[in-house]
Scaffold this active site. Structure first.
Site, mmCIF file in Angstrom:
data_model
loop_
_atom_site.group_PDB
_atom_site.id
_atom_site.type_symbol
_atom_site.label_atom_id
_atom_site.label_comp_id
_atom_site.label_asym_id
_atom_site.label_seq_id
_atom_site.Cartn_x
_atom_site.Cartn_y
_atom_site.Cartn_z
ATOM 1 N N ASP A 45 -10.362 2.682 -3.316
ATOM 2 C CA ASP A 45 -10.877 1.403 -2.798
ATOM 3 C C ASP A 45 -12.313 1.159 -3.235
ATOM 4 O OD1 ASP A 45 -8.510 1.139 -1.431
ATOM 5 O OD2 ASP A 45 -9.418 1.140 0.565
ATOM 6 N N ASP B 126 0.838 -1.206 0.000
ATOM 7 C CA ASP B 126 0.000 0.000 0.000
ATOM 8 C C ASP B 126 0.872 1.256 0.000
ATOM 9 O OD1 ASP B 126 -2.379 1.464 0.040
ATOM 10 O OD2 ASP B 126 -3.269 0.226 1.609
#
Ligand SMILES: *[C@@H]1O[C@H](CO)[C@@H](O)[C@H](O)[C@H]1NC(C)=O
Ligand SMILES: *[C@@H]1O[C@H](CO)[C@@H](O)[C@H](O)[C@H]1NC(C)=O
Ligand SMILES: *[C@@H]1O[C@H](CO)[C@@H](O)[C@H](O)[C@H]1NC(C)=O
Ligand SMILES: *[C@@H]1O[C@H](CO)[C@@H](O)[C@H](O)[C@H]1NC(C)=O
Length: 425
Positions: A231, A170
């Site tokens: 997301d 990430d």
């Protein structure tokens, strides 16, 4: 076609076919050379469904713990997921203890992962599956656990020692674009130096976009897949925004995808709460067209037979996993209808007709066969099969004919044109 004029047309189209092979036959950018993700990765990831649930006292069945992953591993094997191709069982954020160990290595939370990641990986491997894990390029993960900045080598080695098979890396808590780009590259090389085959799942372009246009040619040489957009949520709004982002950026991202490196529009949320049946069909169809990694986030202990059969649909998975590895694209948009298409092996094509209208009943939409697959998909004739919402052989169509589709609001009709694959014949 028997007339002289017809033959003339065919000659013209054969020339087109040659051009097609020429353009699409040229390999795109060089892929990360780790031999992995030759077709889009398939698996399961905890994030969308289970988030950062730490409360194993109150919610022992849905907190992020080894128990959750062991249960999912068992079901992936017993309920046909592994046989359908879903292979990677992946942990997202919130698996770590809040501090590194005295040697500076990441460690799993000792209450929630009492056996540690090494034992969990052994268990997952004993089921014939692979284990994915999560870390962050910056100083902290998105949920605030230790980041890998300054520890790339030791973290890569720790994951390799544990037997990890995939890393989702990430990009939270990273203070500069320079650190972001260098960090993603460095970690790729660090993983390579461990000698273990580890799929490298990046979010590099997602975190770059606010500052610069990402260099996808470069990203492809370091990552096996890369997230471009925010997301995913368990909602139709979210699916629509991902598809809209993808089509409006398709000139930049479609050609760069191919064996070894894929655009990642994020998890499949099929089998959860937010999508209607038609919307679930749309997600499955379009993720196949986009050559997207098929990484489910749902609860395999509680999933409807209908969602399960959609996620395990062999014909649709075969399109997603087509060995040619060309990503599809939006061909045209006409009021609320979008037509997407994807070239497949054996001169076959997949075509998705999506109805974005959220009022009224099914929409009838007629497509000239000659307008599909760059004019060559169905020349002079081809077999057309509808794969979604349910499988139906539509028969032979000639190049001059039209195909009439009936598409439910927010639903998609997925078609396959031609091809000799055993699943459609
Ligand atoms: C590391 O990279 C080299 C050269 O790019 C490649 O040949 C090798 O297979 C890679 N090793 C792993 C474990 O990915
Ligand atoms: C991590 O924190 C240190 C100390 O504050 C800082 O110098 C460094 O630039 C940070 N790294 C990233 C990637 O944010
Ligand atoms: C993108 O990266 C590639 C490979 O590193 C490089 O050759 C190319 O010049 C870069 N493109 C731009 C626009 O910076
Ligand atoms: C393409 O056709 C060949 C020969 O019929 C067949 O063996 C192969 O499985 C086909 N490939 C795909 C992806 O359908």
């Amino acid at each position: 076609m028997k007339s002289g004029r017809g033959r003339q047309w065919r000659g013209c189209l054969l020339a087109l076919r040659f051009l097609f092979l020429f353009f699409w036959g040229v390999p795109g950018a060089r892929a990360l050379d780790n031999g992995l993700a030759r077709t889009p990765t398939m698996g399961w990831l905890h994030w969308e469904r289970f988030l950062c649930n730490l409360d194993c006292q109150a919610e022992p069945e849905s907190c992020i713990s080894e128990h959750l992953f062991m249960q999912m591993a068992e079901l992936m094997v017993s309920d046909g997921w592994k046989d359908a191709g879903y292979e990677y069982l992946c942990i997202d954020d919130c698996w770590m203890a809040p501090e590194r160990d005295p040697e500076g290595r990441l460690q799993a939370d000792p209450q929630r992962f009492p056996g540690g990641i090494r034992r969990l990986a052994d268990y997952v491997h004993s089921k014939g599956l692979k284990l994915g894990i999560y870390a962050d390029v910056g100083n902290k993960t998105c949920a605030g656990y230790p980041g890998s900045f300054g520890h790339y080598d030791i973290d890569a080695q720790t994951f390799a020692d544990w037997g990890v098979d995939l890393l989702k890396f990430d990009g939270c808590h990273c203070d500069s674009v320079k650190h972001l780009i260098e960090g993603y590259q460095y970690m790729s090389l660090a993983l390579n130096r461990t000698g273990r085959s580890i799929v490298y799942s990046c979010e590099w372009p997602l975190y770059m976009w606010p500052f610069h246009k990402p260099n996808y040619t470069k990203i492809r040489t370091y990552c096996n897949h890369w997230r471009n957009s925010a997301d995913i949520y368990d909602s139709w709004e979210s699916i629509k925004s991902i598809l809209a982002w993808t089509s409006s950026n398709q000139e930049k991202i479609v050609d760069v995808a191919g064996p070894g490196g894929w655009n990642d529009p994020d998890m499949l949320v099929i089998g959860n709460f937010g999508l209607s049946w038609n919307q679930q069909v749309t997600q499955m169809a379009l993720w196949a067209i986009m050559a997207a990694p098929l990484i489910m986030s749902n609860d395999l202990r509680h999933i409807s037979p209908q969602a399960k059969s959609l996620l395990q649909n062999k014909d649709v998975i075969a399109i997603n996993q087509d060995p040619l590895g060309k990503q599809g694209y939006l061909l045209r948009k006409e009021s609320s209808i979008e037509v997407w298409e994807r070239p497949l092996s054996n001169l076959s094509w997949a075509v998705a007709v999506m109805n974005l209208q959220e009022i009224g009943g099914p929409c009838y939409y007629t497509i000239a066969v000659a307008s599909l697959g760059r004019g060559i998909a169905c020349n002079p004739a081809c077999l057309i099969t509808q794969l979604l919402p349910e499988k139906r052989k539509l028969g032979f169509y000639t190049w001059t004919s039209s195909i009439k589709t009936r598409v439910n609001p927010t639903g998609t009709v997925l078609l396959q044109l031609g091809g000799t694959s055993k699943t459609t014949s």
